[in-house]
Scaffold this active site. Structure first.
Site, PDB file in Angstrom:
ATOM      1  CG  HIS A   1      -4.808   9.377   1.796  1.00 45.77           C
ATOM      2  ND1 HIS A   1      -3.895  10.391   2.017  1.00 45.77           N
ATOM      3  CD2 HIS A   1      -6.030   9.945   1.920  1.00 45.77           C
ATOM      4  CE1 HIS A   1      -4.535  11.520   2.278  1.00 45.77           C
ATOM      5  NE2 HIS A   1      -5.834  11.266   2.219  1.00 45.77           N
TER       6      HIS A   1
ATOM      7  CG  HIS B   1      -1.146   9.122  -1.262  1.00 43.68           C
ATOM      8  ND1 HIS B   1      -0.704   7.950  -0.694  1.00 43.68           N
ATOM      9  CD2 HIS B   1      -1.189  10.035  -0.261  1.00 43.68           C
ATOM     10  CE1 HIS B   1      -0.496   8.141   0.596  1.00 43.68           C
ATOM     11  NE2 HIS B   1      -0.771   9.397   0.886  1.00 43.68           N
TER      12      HIS B   1
ATOM     13  CG  HIS C   1      -4.550  14.511   4.446  1.00 42.00           C
ATOM     14  ND1 HIS C   1      -5.537  13.627   4.838  1.00 42.00           N
ATOM     15  CD2 HIS C   1      -3.372  13.945   4.846  1.00 42.00           C
ATOM     16  CE1 HIS C   1      -4.992  12.584   5.431  1.00 42.00           C
ATOM     17  NE2 HIS C   1      -3.682  12.755   5.467  1.00 42.00           N
TER      18      HIS C   1
ATOM     19  CD  GLU D   1       1.956  10.835   3.380  1.00 43.24           C
ATOM     20  OE1 GLU D   1       2.257  11.460   4.416  1.00 43.24           O
ATOM     21  OE2 GLU D   1       0.775  10.489   3.115  1.00 43.24           O
TER      22      GLU D   1
ATOM     23  CG  ASP E   1      -0.928  13.612   2.153  1.00 42.99           C
ATOM     24  OD1 ASP E   1      -1.645  12.697   1.693  1.00 42.99           O
ATOM     25  OD2 ASP E   1      -0.268  13.498   3.197  1.00 42.99           O
TER      26      ASP E   1
END
Length: 209
Positions: free
Chosen positions: A48, A52, A58, A173, A54
């Site tokens: 992360h 990145h 996660h 993110e 997810d």
């Protein structure tokens, strides 16, 4: 040549990480010398760190690992919307509504005037889970943000991650969107084929249509 925007922040030992997460660390396993022809390093980091993707794993114990994900959501036409005035609270559909006409399947939301490249922002701007549901209803497959999470940093229930899980969306993110004007682009942000990981670093770029 079509113009490219690199929307991946630099990754090094100074990269901010979620409190308690594993920071970037690099050690040299071999270095150039009279007896060694190459430099070879070993790196340790949370998947992360930096830009990145997810994986469902996660936030879902039965979810898929990142290496098993279909790549389609991470490649194709996308729209960038600025919602800087939304922070440091939740992005609602009202913050995005003006730019959702004929929205493509990928949506990136800028929340910062300047990306926090040297510290973790505990007051990050997250998403209202109702907004996630609305975007899914519009056919959005992927939500991206320059924030470190689509949920508040202190959230334990992670309602927006759970909305993503329920609707089968994908998440990017820590994107660097400081220099990207609003508009439509081609997104290229492929995760690594890490077959047991809960996330993957991406080298995310936008290309002029």
């Amino acid at each position: 040549m079509k113009k490219l925007w690199d929307i991946s922040p630099p990754v090094d030992a100074q990269s901010p990480v979620f409190p308690g997460d594993t920071p970037y660390k690099q050690q040299w396993a071999a270095t150039l010398s009279d007896t060694c022809p190459v430099n070879v390093s070993a790196i340790t980091l949370s998947p992360h760190v930096g830009a990145h993707a997810d994986a469902p794993l996660h936030y879902d114990p039965q979810g898929a690992a990142v290496g098993a994900l279909d790549l389609l959501p991470f490649l194709g036409r996308c729209r960038v919307i600025h919602a800087i005035d939304a922070g440091p609270f939740l992005i609602t559909i009202a913050h995005l509504q003006r730019a959702l006409n004929d929205v493509p399947e990928r949506l990136l939301v800028r929340t910062y005037r300047q990306f926090p490249s040297q510290h973790f922002d505990t007051q990050l701007t997250a998403f209202d889970p109702a907004c996630v549901q609305h975007l899914a209803d519009l056919g959005v497959l992927l939500i991206g943000t320059d924030s470190a999470s689509i949920d508040p940093a202190d959230s334990k229930a992670l309602p927006s991650h759970q909305a993503v899980r329920q609707r089968g969306l994908r998440v990017l993110e820590n994107l660097l969107l400081d220099d990207v004007p609003e508009g439509d682009y081609e997104l290229i942000a492929l995760p690594l084929k890490l077959m047991t990981a809960d996330a993957s670093p991406v080298r995310a770029v936008l290309r002029e249509l």
